[in-house]
Design an enzyme around this catalytic site. Structure first.
Site, PDB file in Angstrom:
ATOM      1  N   CYS A  78     -14.654  33.802 -56.917  1.00 52.51           N
ATOM      2  CA  CYS A  78     -14.407  32.501 -56.261  1.00 52.51           C
ATOM      3  C   CYS A  78     -15.376  32.206 -55.527  1.00 52.51           C
ATOM      4  CB  CYS A  78     -12.864  32.639 -55.827  1.00 52.51           C
ATOM      5  SG  CYS A  78     -12.073  31.042 -55.675  1.00 52.51           S
ATOM      6  N   HIS A 179      -9.491  35.196 -59.632  1.00 49.77           N
ATOM      7  CA  HIS A 179      -9.489  36.410 -58.708  1.00 49.77           C
ATOM      8  C   HIS A 179      -8.683  37.530 -59.381  1.00 49.77           C
ATOM      9  CE1 HIS A 179      -9.559  34.408 -54.520  1.00 49.77           C
ATOM     10  NE2 HIS A 179      -9.538  33.325 -55.487  1.00 49.77           N
ATOM     11  N   GLU A 181      -9.051  40.592 -58.501  1.00 52.86           N
ATOM     12  CA  GLU A 181      -8.180  41.415 -57.560  1.00 52.86           C
ATOM     13  C   GLU A 181      -6.830  41.111 -57.395  1.00 52.86           C
ATOM     14  OE1 GLU A 181      -9.888  38.886 -56.903  1.00 52.86           O
ATOM     15  OE2 GLU A 181      -9.738  37.872 -54.878  1.00 52.86           O
TER      16      GLU A 181
HETATM   17  N1  GLN Z   1     -12.323  26.603 -52.216  1.00 54.63           N
HETATM   18  C1  GLN Z   1     -13.047  27.865 -51.867  1.00 54.63           C
HETATM   19  C2  GLN Z   1     -14.537  27.333 -51.576  1.00 54.63           C
HETATM   20  O1  GLN Z   1     -14.836  26.545 -51.642  1.00 54.63           O
HETATM   21  C3  GLN Z   1     -12.898  28.946 -52.787  1.00 54.63           C
HETATM   22  C4  GLN Z   1     -11.490  29.341 -52.851  1.00 54.63           C
HETATM   23  C5  GLN Z   1     -11.239  30.718 -52.962  1.00 54.63           C
HETATM   24  O2  GLN Z   1     -12.271  31.637 -52.927  1.00 54.63           O
HETATM   25  N2  GLN Z   1     -10.096  31.281 -53.564  1.00 54.63           N
HETATM   26  O3  GLN Z   1     -15.142  28.267 -50.898  1.00 54.63           O
END
Ligand code: GLN
Length: 200
Positions: A78, A179, A181
């Protein structure tokens, strides 16, 4: 084998828990000297703008870049995926710029800010992988040398003509928009460990 988890902000504790479950020696990383002797690093989800600031303050961005150039395997999930990309359309983010791909932050509109999707990830086997997406980014485009590992189930991204890529690998670097995890399916982490040990 010892895996570091960047522990500046975000979902680092959950990655550490998964690694412990897999009986891997794990170190939360907050300072550059803690990278010594690591066989791999996980950059967790969180807020990529905040993490950028912290990485720069603690001189971690340059240390991670240096180790990536030496071949250290890295998994970015992410926000961690955003930080691995070469191109991010948001100049508040200064990514490590390791993977030849373009990533867009917060790619899914408000209604789909968070969602789950069963993903087909052939390198993990036939069983679908539970993808948990939270204000997720998307990979808009990959360059040569980046292998696409997963796409959204309909094979399209939120914007027209977008390929919907949500996981990719470039050599020892692995990235996903979701994610792993936050599920009890350990296959994505196991795949990363197989990269670290040179099994795949
Ligand atoms: N929206 C976050 C970002 O732009 C990422 C979201 C996340 O890691 N769950 O950094």
């Amino acid at each position: 084998m010892r895996i570091g988890v960047l522990a500046l902000q975000g979902a680092f504790a959950e990655h550490i828990a998964v690694l412990k479950h897999l009986e891997v020696d794990t170190l939360p990383v907050r300072l550059p000297h803690q990278m010594v002797g690591l066989d791999g690093l996980i950059i967790p989800g969180g807020e990529s703008t905040t993490m950028t600031g912290l990485m720069l303050s603690y001189n971690l961005r340059s240390e991670i870049s240096r180790r990536v150039e030496e071949g250290m395997p890295v998994l970015g999930t992410c926000a961690g995926m955003i930080l691995l990309a070469r191109e991010v359309a948001d100049n508040r983010v200064e990514p490590v710029a390791a993977m030849a791909m373009r990533v867009r932050r917060n790619a899914f509109g408000r209604q789909r800010e968070s969602f789950e999707a069963d993903l087909s990830i052939p390198v993990l086997g036939e069983k679908p992988f539970p993808g948990v997406f939270i204000r997720a980014p998307i990979i808009e485009e990959v360059d040569n040398g980046v292998e696409v590992l997963a796409r959204l189930p309909n094979g399209a991204g939120p914007r027209a003509a977008e390929p919907g890529i949500v996981a990719a690998r470039q050599g020892n670097l692995l990235a996903c928009a979701f994610h792993p995890e936050l599920t009890d399916d350990l296959r994505f982490h196991q795949y990363f460990l197989d990269i670290v040990t040179g099994k795949c």
